[in-house]
Scaffold this motif. Structure first.
Motif, PDB file in Angstrom:
ATOM      1  N   GLU A  18      31.407 -30.171 -46.909  1.00 23.87           N
ATOM      2  CA  GLU A  18      31.096 -29.013 -46.083  1.00 23.87           C
ATOM      3  C   GLU A  18      31.718 -29.133 -44.703  1.00 23.87           C
ATOM      4  O   GLU A  18      32.126 -28.146 -44.103  1.00 23.87           O
ATOM      5  CB  GLU A  18      29.580 -28.858 -45.954  1.00 23.87           C
ATOM      6  CG  GLU A  18      28.908 -28.336 -47.225  1.00 23.87           C
ATOM      7  CD  GLU A  18      27.396 -28.318 -47.120  1.00 23.87           C
ATOM      8  OE1 GLU A  18      26.890 -28.640 -46.023  1.00 23.87           O
ATOM      9  OE2 GLU A  18      26.732 -28.006 -48.119  1.00 23.87           O
ATOM     10  N   GLY A  57      24.218 -27.541 -57.955  1.00 19.99           N
ATOM     11  CA  GLY A  57      24.091 -26.253 -57.296  1.00 19.99           C
ATOM     12  C   GLY A  57      22.923 -25.446 -57.831  1.00 19.99           C
ATOM     13  O   GLY A  57      22.564 -24.426 -57.264  1.00 19.99           O
ATOM     14  N   ARG A  62      38.633 -13.916 -52.247  1.00 22.43           N
ATOM     15  CA  ARG A  62      39.097 -15.287 -52.031  1.00 22.43           C
ATOM     16  C   ARG A  62      40.508 -15.541 -52.573  1.00 22.43           C
ATOM     17  O   ARG A  62      40.942 -16.684 -52.663  1.00 22.43           O
ATOM     18  CB  ARG A  62      38.116 -16.287 -52.655  1.00 22.43           C
ATOM     19  CG  ARG A  62      36.800 -16.353 -51.900  1.00 22.43           C
ATOM     20  CD  ARG A  62      36.024 -17.630 -52.139  1.00 22.43           C
ATOM     21  NE  ARG A  62      35.382 -17.677 -53.420  1.00 22.43           N
ATOM     22  CZ  ARG A  62      35.653 -18.567 -54.374  1.00 22.43           C
ATOM     23  NH1 ARG A  62      36.595 -19.469 -54.184  1.00 22.43           N
ATOM     24  NH2 ARG A  62      35.004 -18.546 -55.513  1.00 22.43           N
ATOM     25  N   SER A 113      38.940 -27.082 -56.931  1.00 26.76           N
ATOM     26  CA  SER A 113      38.465 -26.497 -55.663  1.00 26.76           C
ATOM     27  C   SER A 113      37.866 -25.128 -55.953  1.00 26.76           C
ATOM     28  O   SER A 113      38.460 -24.089 -55.661  1.00 26.76           O
ATOM     29  CB  SER A 113      39.619 -26.393 -54.658  1.00 26.76           C
ATOM     30  OG  SER A 113      40.116 -27.663 -54.306  1.00 26.76           O
ATOM     31  N   GLN A 114      36.666 -25.143 -56.509  1.00 28.62           N
ATOM     32  CA  GLN A 114      36.064 -23.916 -57.024  1.00 28.62           C
ATOM     33  C   GLN A 114      35.609 -22.944 -55.946  1.00 28.62           C
ATOM     34  O   GLN A 114      35.376 -21.770 -56.228  1.00 28.62           O
ATOM     35  CB  GLN A 114      34.893 -24.274 -57.945  1.00 28.62           C
ATOM     36  CG  GLN A 114      35.320 -25.067 -59.168  1.00 28.62           C
ATOM     37  CD  GLN A 114      34.149 -25.509 -60.031  1.00 28.62           C
ATOM     38  OE1 GLN A 114      33.039 -25.036 -59.860  1.00 28.62           O
ATOM     39  NE2 GLN A 114      34.410 -26.429 -60.944  1.00 28.62           N
ATOM     40  N   ASN A 115      35.477 -23.415 -54.705  1.00 23.43           N
ATOM     41  CA  ASN A 115      35.017 -22.543 -53.624  1.00 23.43           C
ATOM     42  C   ASN A 115      36.104 -22.272 -52.595  1.00 23.43           C
ATOM     43  O   ASN A 115      35.824 -21.796 -51.500  1.00 23.43           O
ATOM     44  CB  ASN A 115      33.799 -23.163 -52.930  1.00 23.43           C
ATOM     45  CG  ASN A 115      32.624 -23.309 -53.879  1.00 23.43           C
ATOM     46  OD1 ASN A 115      32.262 -22.371 -54.582  1.00 23.43           O
ATOM     47  ND2 ASN A 115      32.037 -24.502 -53.926  1.00 23.43           N
ATOM     48  N   SER A 116      37.341 -22.565 -52.950  1.00 21.77           N
ATOM     49  CA  SER A 116      38.440 -22.428 -51.993  1.00 21.77           C
ATOM     50  C   SER A 116      38.909 -20.990 -51.862  1.00 21.77           C
ATOM     51  O   SER A 116      38.601 -20.125 -52.683  1.00 21.77           O
ATOM     52  CB  SER A 116      39.615 -23.307 -52.421  1.00 21.77           C
ATOM     53  OG  SER A 116      40.124 -22.853 -53.671  1.00 21.77           O
ATOM     54  N   LYS A 149      39.380 -26.363 -48.747  1.00 23.66           N
ATOM     55  CA  LYS A 149      38.855 -25.099 -48.248  1.00 23.66           C
ATOM     56  C   LYS A 149      39.864 -23.966 -48.465  1.00 23.66           C
ATOM     57  O   LYS A 149      39.485 -22.832 -48.755  1.00 23.66           O
ATOM     58  CB  LYS A 149      38.527 -25.223 -46.747  1.00 23.66           C
ATOM     59  CG  LYS A 149      37.417 -26.216 -46.424  1.00 23.66           C
ATOM     60  CD  LYS A 149      36.063 -25.699 -46.889  1.00 23.66           C
ATOM     61  CE  LYS A 149      34.945 -26.682 -46.557  1.00 23.66           C
ATOM     62  NZ  LYS A 149      34.740 -26.886 -45.114  1.00 23.66           N
ATOM     63  N   GLU A 157      28.434 -33.808 -50.713  1.00 23.82           N
ATOM     64  CA  GLU A 157      28.419 -32.382 -50.402  1.00 23.82           C
ATOM     65  C   GLU A 157      28.491 -32.154 -48.898  1.00 23.82           C
ATOM     66  O   GLU A 157      29.185 -31.251 -48.430  1.00 23.82           O
ATOM     67  CB  GLU A 157      27.166 -31.734 -50.985  1.00 23.82           C
ATOM     68  CG  GLU A 157      27.220 -31.591 -52.499  1.00 23.82           C
ATOM     69  CD  GLU A 157      25.943 -30.998 -53.063  1.00 23.82           C
ATOM     70  OE1 GLU A 157      25.092 -30.556 -52.258  1.00 23.82           O
ATOM     71  OE2 GLU A 157      25.809 -30.973 -54.288  1.00 23.82           O
ATOM     72  N   ASN A 204      35.199 -17.034 -46.193  1.00 23.47           N
ATOM     73  CA  ASN A 204      35.311 -16.697 -47.611  1.00 23.47           C
ATOM     74  C   ASN A 204      36.448 -15.735 -47.906  1.00 23.47           C
ATOM     75  O   ASN A 204      36.423 -15.007 -48.896  1.00 23.47           O
ATOM     76  CB  ASN A 204      33.984 -16.112 -48.114  1.00 23.47           C
ATOM     77  CG  ASN A 204      32.881 -17.151 -48.113  1.00 23.47           C
ATOM     78  OD1 ASN A 204      33.075 -18.277 -48.571  1.00 23.47           O
ATOM     79  ND2 ASN A 204      31.722 -16.786 -47.584  1.00 23.47           N
ATOM     80  N   PHE A 255      38.745 -15.996 -59.616  1.00 19.20           N
ATOM     81  CA  PHE A 255      38.026 -15.997 -58.341  1.00 19.20           C
ATOM     82  C   PHE A 255      37.697 -14.552 -57.936  1.00 19.20           C
ATOM     83  O   PHE A 255      38.354 -13.613 -58.376  1.00 19.20           O
ATOM     84  CB  PHE A 255      38.889 -16.621 -57.238  1.00 19.20           C
ATOM     85  CG  PHE A 255      38.863 -18.131 -57.197  1.00 19.20           C
ATOM     86  CD1 PHE A 255      38.323 -18.867 -58.229  1.00 19.20           C
ATOM     87  CD2 PHE A 255      39.399 -18.806 -56.119  1.00 19.20           C
ATOM     88  CE1 PHE A 255      38.303 -20.256 -58.193  1.00 19.20           C
ATOM     89  CE2 PHE A 255      39.393 -20.189 -56.054  1.00 19.20           C
ATOM     90  CZ  PHE A 255      38.843 -20.911 -57.099  1.00 19.20           C
ATOM     91  N   ASP A 274      38.133 -30.075 -53.639  1.00 20.79           N
ATOM     92  CA  ASP A 274      37.282 -29.659 -52.523  1.00 20.79           C
ATOM     93  C   ASP A 274      38.066 -29.147 -51.313  1.00 20.79           C
ATOM     94  O   ASP A 274      37.616 -29.265 -50.174  1.00 20.79           O
ATOM     95  CB  ASP A 274      36.348 -30.800 -52.092  1.00 20.79           C
ATOM     96  CG  ASP A 274      35.472 -31.279 -53.237  1.00 20.79           C
ATOM     97  OD1 ASP A 274      34.897 -30.421 -53.925  1.00 20.79           O
ATOM     98  OD2 ASP A 274      35.374 -32.498 -53.447  1.00 20.79           O
TER      99      ASP A 274
END
Length: 480
Positions: A182, A165, A316, A287-290, A250, A178, A446, A312, A248
């Motif tokens: 996505e 990243g 989120r 899942s760091q972007n969930s 969402k 990735e 988000n 977070f 990963d």
């Protein structure tokens, strides 16, 4: 107990189950005499600190025929043995951390044994043995001073993972992974009870997700519902006990609740906090972007706990709040009471249960400008009639699950739809504490994009402030 540094045992006064903790100390000292025990200050993710007992020592492993001693540090929480330890690698200056399935870049250790921690079956000795078994499979550390080719490859791998990243120098496999992440709308549901099963079925029926993972961290044989899901093999549904299966995602939905025999309401909530302490950090790691969607009870407090434990952004971490109540409320007003002019500007907000309150939001539409001219008593009568119709409807697992599936669809498809969900309410209606309350919020990819503040009404504001005060008082008594 000669390996224990001075005062460690005598400093255990704040531990709820002191005798059990001391017994654990003795057992560890007997089998692993190289471990040192001490009391030190631990800093949690929210910045709070606490003096905790911790074990430092080495775990013996064999990797590819070679013997290694892996230095670790185990922090014992004051609710031990009913909550799992917080475990870290303790590398020397000549060691680097190999980020992998069970270890993050900070050296924190994530193992199934920790995720499934349950007294009296789980012990520190059992935990150390699992570390040995897992580290035998995947070496968590490497030597920074080694010039050996294999070690250099490990170093390059570590750098690639660490800088992911932040650099354009990515391998073809990384880019492909990735792109896949996505485009894949993956959902994880945590908890194999009735609500967890109902969520899986509702999400599958809605067709919003490409993949659904049902994660059941509880011990023992598969529950009836989970077994049936396994038997009838729904497409794109995976059942697992390993938290790495959630990687990963969402959206991650929390439906788990403590089912033990607690003595008081505060004990029940603390038990749920202890349960989440073993779950949320692992989910945040994988899942760091969930978006975290919390349905566990009490939803306002458990959403706050998830926010603190995950670190977070507040946007989120979302609680299901009064979304189901609002959808029903709007339906009754528009379809049964035939008051379409105000149906979509009517909301149930605040605290789930007795603390919820009807409220209204304005709009620039002509219909809502007309509605805004209504006398206050007329609108209040309408709300009372709608609430009377809804009285006794209850919230079955399947109805809550349908509401959750609707929230997930709004998030995954970036629909920018307004829902009444639990969000950080600080700054709204003169609320000055960090509490989560259900408010009309625009949801997108988000999480919460914007909170829509309700029209100013003294009774509504007073009820929200009262809920915020009681929730905050409970939160202050919890041990995160």
């Amino acid at each position: 107990m000669h390996k224990m540094e001075g005062g460690a045992v005598s400093s255990l006064y704040q531990y709820k189950f002191r005798d059990l903790t001391i017994e654990e100390l003795k057992n560890v000292n007997k089998i692993y005499p190289n471990f040192l025990f001490s009391m030190d200050t631990y800093t949690f993710k929210d910045g709070s600190q606490k003096d905790l007992l911790n074990f430092s020592g080495t775990v013996p492993i064999t990797y590819h025929g070679h013997s290694y001693n892996i230095p670790v540090r185990l922090w014992i929480l004051d609710s031990h043995p009913f909550a799992p330890p917080i475990c870290f690698l303790k590398p020397t200056v000549n060691m680097g951390i190999s980020v992998g399935k069970h270890v993050d870049a900070h050296g924190r250790i994530y193992l199934p044994y920790l995720q499934n921690w349950s007294h009296p079956k789980s012990t520190v000795i059992g935990l150390i043995k699992e570390m040995t078994a897992k580290f035998d499979e995947e070496l968590p550390l490497y030597s920074l001073s080694s010039s050996d080719a294999a070690r250099q490859l490990e170093l390059l791998s570590f750098i690639a993972k660490f800088s992911e990243g932040e650099t354009d120098m990515k391998s073809k496999s990384q880019v492909e992974k990735e792109k896949k992440n996505e485009t894949c709308n993956k959902i994880t549901v945590i908890g194999g009870g009735d609500l967890g099963i109902a969520c899986v079925l509702a999400i599958a029926a809605k067709g919003a997700a490409d993949q659904v993972v049902l994660l059941d961290p509880s011990e023992g044989a598969a529950k009836g519902g989970i077994m049936d899901l396994d038997i009838f093999d729904l497409p794109n549904v995976e059942i697992s006990k390993d938290f790495s299966a959630s990687a990963d995602s969402k959206v991650v939905v929390f439906t788990v609740n403590y089912l033990g025999n607690a003595q008081s309401y505060l004990d029940v909530i603390q038990s749920n906090v202890d349960l989440f302490r073993g779950i949320v950090p692992a989910i945040a790691h994988h899942s760091q972007n969930s978006v975290l969607l919390v349905a566990s009870h009490p939803v306002e407090i458990m959403t706050y706990v998830s926010w603190k434990l995950s670190a977070f952004p507040k946007s989120r971490v979302v609680g299901i709040g009064c979304n189901l109540d609002t959808e029903r409320f709007q339906y009754v007003i528009a379809n049964l009471l035939k008051a379409q002019t105000v149906g979509k500007e009517a909301w149930i907000i605040g605290e789930q249960g007795e603390g919820k309150v009807p409220a209204w939001t304005g709009s620039n539409s002509a219909a809502c400008q007309t509605a805004a001219k209504w006398h206050h008593n007329s609108r209040e009568q309408l709300a009372n009639r709608a609430m009377e119709v809804l009285k006794g409807k209850g919230q079955r697992s399947w109805s809550v699950a349908l509401s959750i599936a609707d929230l997930i669809e709004s998030i995954l498809k970036d629909k920018r739809k307004v829902h009444s969900v639990s969000t950080l309410a600080k700054g709204c209606c003169n609320i000055n504490s960090e509490v989560f309350l259900s408010m009309p919020c625009i949801l997108g990819t988000n999480g919460v994009i914007e909170m829509i503040k309700p029209e100013k009404e003294e009774l509504v504001a007073a009820k929200l402030q009262n809920s915020a005060s009681s929730i905050h008082d409970l939160q202050q008594q919890l041990k995160l």
